[in-house]
Design a protein around this motif. Structure first.
Motif, PDB file in Angstrom:
ATOM      1  N   GLN A  88       6.901  -1.606 -31.262  1.00 52.10           N
ATOM      2  CA  GLN A  88       5.934  -0.976 -32.164  1.00 52.10           C
ATOM      3  C   GLN A  88       5.613  -1.895 -33.334  1.00 52.10           C
ATOM      4  N   ALA A  89       6.658  -2.527 -33.876  1.00 50.81           N
ATOM      5  CA  ALA A  89       6.415  -3.447 -35.001  1.00 50.81           C
ATOM      6  C   ALA A  89       5.582  -4.640 -34.524  1.00 50.81           C
ATOM      7  N   ALA A  90       5.900  -5.155 -33.334  1.00 48.01           N
ATOM      8  CA  ALA A  90       5.183  -6.337 -32.825  1.00 48.01           C
ATOM      9  C   ALA A  90       3.713  -5.998 -32.581  1.00 48.01           C
ATOM     10  N   LEU A  91       3.465  -4.843 -31.955  1.00 46.99           N
ATOM     11  CA  LEU A  91       2.061  -4.496 -31.673  1.00 46.99           C
ATOM     12  C   LEU A  91       1.296  -4.293 -32.977  1.00 46.99           C
ATOM     13  N   SER A  92       1.968  -3.678 -33.938  1.00 47.89           N
ATOM     14  CA  SER A  92       1.268  -3.425 -35.199  1.00 47.89           C
ATOM     15  C   SER A  92       1.064  -4.716 -36.000  1.00 47.89           C
ATOM     16  N   ALA A  93       1.846  -5.762 -35.682  1.00 47.28           N
ATOM     17  CA  ALA A  93       1.583  -7.069 -36.313  1.00 47.28           C
ATOM     18  C   ALA A  93       0.343  -7.709 -35.705  1.00 47.28           C
ATOM     19  N   LEU A  94       0.022  -7.316 -34.467  1.00 46.90           N
ATOM     20  CA  LEU A  94      -1.090  -7.958 -33.758  1.00 46.90           C
ATOM     21  C   LEU A  94      -2.421  -7.237 -33.954  1.00 46.90           C
ATOM     22  N   ALA A  95      -2.365  -5.935 -34.194  1.00 44.61           N
ATOM     23  CA  ALA A  95      -3.619  -5.160 -34.224  1.00 44.61           C
ATOM     24  C   ALA A  95      -3.510  -4.006 -35.208  1.00 44.61           C
ATOM     25  N   GLY A  96      -4.655  -3.593 -35.711  1.00 46.17           N
ATOM     26  CA  GLY A  96      -4.679  -2.459 -36.646  1.00 46.17           C
ATOM     27  C   GLY A  96      -5.883  -1.584 -36.359  1.00 46.17           C
ATOM     28  N   PRO A  97      -6.156  -0.640 -37.249  1.00 39.27           N
ATOM     29  CA  PRO A  97      -7.285   0.271 -37.045  1.00 39.27           C
ATOM     30  C   PRO A  97      -8.577  -0.519 -36.836  1.00 39.27           C
ATOM     31  N   GLY A  98      -9.384  -0.068 -35.889  1.00 40.67           N
ATOM     32  CA  GLY A  98     -10.655  -0.748 -35.625  1.00 40.67           C
ATOM     33  C   GLY A  98     -10.493  -1.918 -34.672  1.00 40.67           C
ATOM     34  N   GLN A  99      -9.301  -2.068 -34.106  1.00 45.06           N
ATOM     35  CA  GLN A  99      -9.094  -3.170 -33.157  1.00 45.06           C
ATOM     36  C   GLN A  99      -8.548  -2.619 -31.844  1.00 45.06           C
ATOM     37  N   ALA A 100      -8.658  -3.420 -30.800  1.00 43.80           N
ATOM     38  CA  ALA A 100      -8.226  -2.975 -29.473  1.00 43.80           C
ATOM     39  C   ALA A 100      -7.226  -3.966 -28.886  1.00 43.80           C
ATOM     40  N   VAL A 101      -6.362  -3.446 -28.008  1.00 46.51           N
ATOM     41  CA  VAL A 101      -5.404  -4.325 -27.313  1.00 46.51           C
ATOM     42  C   VAL A 101      -5.442  -4.023 -25.821  1.00 46.51           C
ATOM     43  N   LEU A 102      -5.183  -5.055 -25.019  1.00 50.29           N
ATOM     44  CA  LEU A 102      -5.069  -4.862 -23.582  1.00 50.29           C
ATOM     45  C   LEU A 102      -3.637  -4.436 -23.273  1.00 50.29           C
ATOM     46  N   LEU A 103      -3.510  -3.330 -22.574  1.00 49.53           N
ATOM     47  CA  LEU A 103      -2.173  -2.831 -22.188  1.00 49.53           C
ATOM     48  C   LEU A 103      -2.163  -2.611 -20.683  1.00 49.53           C
ATOM     49  N   PRO A 104      -1.103  -3.024 -19.988  1.00 49.43           N
ATOM     50  CA  PRO A 104      -1.041  -2.701 -18.569  1.00 49.43           C
ATOM     51  C   PRO A 104      -0.808  -1.201 -18.400  1.00 49.43           C
ATOM     52  N   ARG A 105      -1.258  -0.641 -17.296  1.00 45.83           N
ATOM     53  CA  ARG A 105      -1.129   0.804 -17.072  1.00 45.83           C
ATOM     54  C   ARG A 105       0.327   1.266 -17.064  1.00 45.83           C
TER      55      ARG A 105
END
Ligand SMILES: Cc1ncc(COP(=O)(O)O)c(C=O)c1O
Length: 474
Positions: A88-105
């Motif tokens: 959770q900390a790592a993902l939140s370091a990479l992206a924030g509100p108004g941004q998108a991330v690719l996640l595998p299903r």
């Protein structure tokens, strides 16, 4: 009156579950010594000489710096809230509100929670589905390439990508071309390697490549699922120039407890230091050899074992015996074998890092008994393939969907509505439906089929938005 404490006493049941230290037998030697000290003497706060994962001074900082240097990476942070907290900390370091991330299903639910907390849009990439085993396989290079070419058009910028390597069942493909493809798209890559810590700490050829050696920017290792530390321990690694150490630190500060347990931090240190020694390497090689022997004996005796890329995971395809993995789990549990992951078609055992001498014989005997007591009346039907073959994104941001006015409907009546909650059997913690996704008719049919196969974990009801959203975000 205690109800939990008596359950923690040693017993004669065989642990084939996580944590992989096998109820203490395979804990790192330094940690075993620490645990023999006067009870509680190790329960200390962040005293100046101890510090914590975010302090620049103290023993924890020193250990983290040393480990990063030995592994040739830029950063190392111990975690005491599982792989969950660090992902959770790592993902939140990479992206924030108004941004998108690719996640595998097959992303773990902790990553979806990070999207909800951070106002991040997940864009899902399909992963292969093994319908005869009823669960996802590993992301493959062709699958990723195809998905990247067919990304949905979304208003937000895609700023990062996540991979799961290996899966809970130990399925893995070489992460190198996957990471390279995502880097070519200009995306930093976070790898959830919760089940593959031992890949990074093995000198042998027997295990898949670690994403840490394959160029991932951020890697999360669980130190209890695939390394011999205490439950809840994990580590986050940073390498390369795509992600700044300051961004990771700032994000950890938002998520991390302000009182990290000194015992759990000591477990992180002891585990990682031990995994750099030759005695660890010898132990791992012995366990891998033992695992191969167990699997070979069980196959020779006719047990339906599915293959995995991690020899330490044994996947018993109980469907071949006409039995669900959930029923088989209850049956084995009553007879003293505790598995890790029951599913509709399979039961997965974690062999772990403590010796499992005698297991092959015991399992063979139990399997014969099971066959006699429950004669096979035909193989169970495969599970339906999920209608998730293309990249997709929830119609409404998950952060908005979970906060919208909602009502609960029977799953049967939820067709066409937008989900306000996640449907996620646990374990394995891979969501079948994400808040904000519309329950189209093919999805509904698939969810109903999942509900029929594991009703206790996939409930027959779901919270949906009470009204259609006014603002469409996709
Ligand atoms: C693939 C994967 N990632 C992350 C996690 C979360 O790990 P933890 O339970 O250590 O928080 C899990 C837990 O099962 C998992 O299977």
């Amino acid at each position: 009156m205690h109800s939990l404490i008596p359950l923690l006493r040693p017993d004669r049941r065989q642990p084939l579950h996580l944590p992989v230290h096998g109820r203490g037998r395979a804990l790192p030697p330094a940690l075993k010594r620490l645990l023999r000290q006067a009870p509680g003497s190790w329960d200390l706060p962040e005293l100046p000489e101890i510090g914590g994962p975010l302090e620049s001074e103290g023993a924890v900082a020193e250990s983290q710096t040393q480990l990063a240097s030995v592994l040739g990476v830029a950063g190392c942070w111990f975690g005491v809230n599982g792989a969950t907290g660090l992902l959770q900390a790592a993902l939140s370091a990479l992206a924030g509100p108004g941004q998108a991330v690719l996640l595998p299903r097959n992303a773990h639910r902790s990553l979806i929670a990070a999207c909800v907390m951070g106002g991040i849009r997940p864009v899902f990439l399909p992963v292969p589905f093994l319908s005869d085993r009823g669960h996802p396989g590993a992301m493959s290079e062709p699958c990723l390439e195809q998905a990247l070419m067919a990304l949905p058009s979304i208003p937000e910028a895609i700023v990062a990508a996540v991979l799961v390597h290996p899966t809970y069942h130990g399925y893995a493909s070489d992460p190198t071309p996957l990471i390279a493809a995502l880097h070519r798209c200009g995306l930093p890559v976070l790898v959830d390697e919760a089940h593959g810590t031992h890949f990074a700490f093995s000198g042998g050829e027997d295990l898949p490549r670690s994403s840490l050696h394959a160029g991932a920017d951020l890697v999360v290792h669980s130190l209890h699922k695939s390394a011999p530390g205490l439950g809840q321990t994990a580590v986050l690694w940073l390498q390369g120039m795509r992600v700044s150490s300051e961004a990771v630190q700032a994000s950890l500060l938002r998520f991390q407890t302000s009182s990290p347990s000194a015992l759990l931090l000591a477990s992180c240190e002891a585990t990682l230091h031990w995994m750099l020694t030759s005695s660890w390497e010898r132990l791992l090689q012995r366990r891998l050899q033992e695992a191969h022997q167990i699997a070979a004996r069980l196959r020779a005796a006719g047990l339906p074992l599915g293959s995995s890329d991690d020899p330490l995971r044994l996947i018993l395809v109980t469907a071949e015996q006409g039995m669900s993995g959930l029923d088989a789990d209850a049956w084995f549990m009553q007879r003293g074998l505790i598995a890790e992951l029951p599913e509709p078609l399979c039961l997965t055992f974690c062999l772990g890092l403590a010796s499992q001498r005698g297991l092959a014989q015991r399992m063979q005997q139990l399997w014969r008994k099971l066959q006699l007591s429950q004669p096979c009346s035909g193989r169970l039907e495969p599970l339906l393939v999920p209608p998730l073959e293309t990249s997709s994104t929830p119609e409404l941001l998950p952060a908005l969907a979970v906060r919208a006015q909602a009502c609960e409907l029977s799953l049967q009546d939820s067709g066409g509505r937008i989900a306000a909650e996640m449907i996620c059997p646990y374990p394995p913690g891979i969501p079948l439906l994400i808040p904000g996704e519309r329950i189209e008719s093919d999805r509904l049919e698939w969810l109903l089929s999942q509900h029929r196969r594991w009703p206790a974990l996939v409930p027959g009801k779901v919270k949906v938005l009470a009204e259609e959203p006014q603002v469409q975000l996709g």
